[in-house]
Scaffold this motif. Structure first.
Motif, PDB file in Angstrom:
ATOM      1  N   TYR A  76      21.546   7.707  40.955  1.00  0.00           N
ATOM      2  CA  TYR A  76      22.362   8.326  39.911  1.00  0.00           C
ATOM      3  C   TYR A  76      23.529   9.106  40.512  1.00  0.00           C
ATOM      4  O   TYR A  76      23.362   9.800  41.520  1.00  0.00           O
ATOM      5  CB  TYR A  76      21.483   9.294  39.105  1.00  0.00           C
ATOM      6  CG  TYR A  76      21.730   9.250  37.619  1.00  0.00           C
ATOM      7  CD1 TYR A  76      21.120   8.288  36.826  1.00  0.00           C
ATOM      8  CD2 TYR A  76      22.571  10.167  37.004  1.00  0.00           C
ATOM      9  CE1 TYR A  76      21.335   8.247  35.456  1.00  0.00           C
ATOM     10  CE2 TYR A  76      22.794  10.124  35.641  1.00  0.00           C
ATOM     11  CZ  TYR A  76      22.173   9.159  34.876  1.00  0.00           C
ATOM     12  OH  TYR A  76      22.398   9.109  33.524  1.00  0.00           O
ATOM     13  N   TYR A 152      29.138  14.055  30.055  1.00  0.00           N
ATOM     14  CA  TYR A 152      29.888  12.802  30.132  1.00  0.00           C
ATOM     15  C   TYR A 152      30.946  12.732  29.030  1.00  0.00           C
ATOM     16  O   TYR A 152      32.101  12.372  29.274  1.00  0.00           O
ATOM     17  CB  TYR A 152      28.913  11.633  30.016  1.00  0.00           C
ATOM     18  CG  TYR A 152      29.556  10.264  30.102  1.00  0.00           C
ATOM     19  CD1 TYR A 152      29.787   9.674  31.334  1.00  0.00           C
ATOM     20  CD2 TYR A 152      29.911   9.566  28.953  1.00  0.00           C
ATOM     21  CE1 TYR A 152      30.372   8.420  31.426  1.00  0.00           C
ATOM     22  CE2 TYR A 152      30.500   8.309  29.036  1.00  0.00           C
ATOM     23  CZ  TYR A 152      30.724   7.744  30.273  1.00  0.00           C
ATOM     24  OH  TYR A 152      31.304   6.503  30.352  1.00  0.00           O
ATOM     25  N   LYS A 186      27.753   9.683  35.252  1.00  0.00           N
ATOM     26  CA  LYS A 186      26.830   8.711  34.656  1.00  0.00           C
ATOM     27  C   LYS A 186      27.197   7.303  35.121  1.00  0.00           C
ATOM     28  O   LYS A 186      28.384   6.968  35.198  1.00  0.00           O
ATOM     29  CB  LYS A 186      26.907   8.808  33.124  1.00  0.00           C
ATOM     30  CG  LYS A 186      25.708   8.242  32.390  1.00  0.00           C
ATOM     31  CD  LYS A 186      25.788   8.608  30.916  1.00  0.00           C
ATOM     32  CE  LYS A 186      24.634   8.017  30.137  1.00  0.00           C
ATOM     33  NZ  LYS A 186      23.350   8.635  30.476  1.00  0.00           N
TER      34      LYS A 186
END
Length: 370
Positions: A76, A152, A186
């Protein structure tokens, strides 16, 4: 300027309908703060692969390969998790760690207000509709977790604002920083980053600012691209440590990622195609509701917000490109029906709705209350 802003905010008291608009957002924020204060950390993805990075960094003193059986943890991007680590380092205990996305939510509020203001909304309307973003059910719910979708959305909103602003070297620099932040939050960011980068380069060429645009995008790649390079070296897949099929493109990985896109979907929704799943997720409230909001999630008033935004779009051409870019950036994924991936959509629609002008005051006040 700050004194002027607070003076104008005080002027909201003379517009009771806009006070109601802002109060909805304040109520959503109050619910999130109450939940974060009273509930232990509980959100599934937070416990699985966001917070392990935070606590491993606090225990070891650096970001490293976290020992875990969960594939996603080490694949990630880590900008949000690094921010969560700083927040936890400043807190005496875990009680309010679930509010770590709050600064990003407030940044989203500012970005919504800035977009609306640039499109011609009054200061008071722009601010009140920006604050109303905190009342979107999925925003209020996720604000009390250590997920990363609000962060995000805030980064995407800031990038949209600067990429579509009248170009200057300062705006280009800010666009590069926002795109780099977005890329590092993300793994669904690359399509949005590619789209925004293309728009910035085209506009930079027209404004004869190609070199600053290229430098800004290079900075964005260096700042946000580390995890993608690491994944490519370790797994042969820059996005995820799982195999993905995107049309004719196949990205390899140690596990199959295809079932993930229908995870938790009951029949018949799991058999629907991309477009039908997306439509259901936008306008149908599921029974029972699902926290991830794989079906529904923007709330039953979302369809009304779409109508108000349509009026604003008809009157304000400057926001059409912003809405179009936000839609493509959010929905260009097989997981578009997971609306926590698309929190920028109600944000830009609120900015547009703030610009909607009605001839009769009664209609305008009714629309604001709705």
């Amino acid at each position: 300027p700050m004194r002027q802003a607070f003076t104008r905010l005080a002027g909201l008291g003379r517009q009771p309908m806009l006070v109601l608009v802002a109060f909805a957002g304040v109520a959503g924020l109050a619910l999130a703060v109450t939940a974060a204060a009273l509930l232990p950390i509980w959100a599934w993805d937070a416990l699985s692969y966001h917070l392990p990075i935070v606590y491993d960094a606090l225990q070891t003193g650096w970001l490293r390969e976290v020992p875990t059986h969960v594939l996603y943890v080490n694949g990630y991007p880590r900008h949000a998790e690094l921010f969560f680590t700083y927040v936890r380092g400043l807190l005496p205990n875990d009680d309010l760690l679930d509010l770590a996305q709050l600064p990003f939510a407030l940044a989203a509020v500012v970005a919504i207000a800035a977009l609306a203001r640039r499109a011609g909304a009054s200061f008071e309307r722009a601010v009140s509709f920006g604050v109303a973003y905190l009342a979107i059910p999925l925003v209020s719910m996720q604000l009390a977790t250590n997920y990363v979708d609000i962060a995000y959305a805030a980064a995407l909103l800031l990038a949209l604002y600067f990429v579509t602003a009248p170009l200057s070297k300062a705006h280009i620099a800010c666009a590069g920083l926002a795109i780099g932040l977005l890329l590092g939050i993300k793994p669904t960011a690359p399509p949005a980053v590619a789209l925004l980068s293309f728009v910035l380069l085209v506009r930079g060429r027209r404004a004869r600012l190609v070199a600053p645009s290229l430098v800004a995008l290079l900075v964005a790649a260096l700042w946000g691209g580390e995890s993608y390079v690491r994944n490519l070296v370790v797994y042969g897949n820059p996005i995820w440590p799982i195999s993905l099929r995107l049309g004719p493109i196949t990205l390899e990985g140690p596990a199959d990622g295809t079932p993930m896109f229908t995870l938790g979907l009951p029949a018949p929704y799991s058999e629907y195609g991309w477009l039908r799943r997306l439509f259901v997720s936008l306008f149908v409230e599921p029974l029972p509701p699902i926290f991830d909001m794989r079906l529904g999630g923007f709330g039953p008033a979302f369809a009304l917000l779409v109508v108000l935004a349509a009026v604003g779009l008809w009157q304000s051409a400057s926001l059409r490109i912003v809405v179009a870019l936000a839609a493509v950036a959010s929905f260009a994924t097989p997981a578009a029906h997971w609306l926590r991936y698309s929190l920028v959509i109600p944000a830009v629609l609120l900015a547009v709705a703030a610009c909607a002008r009605f001839r009769f005051p009664l209609v305008r006040h009714g629309a604001d209350v709705a």
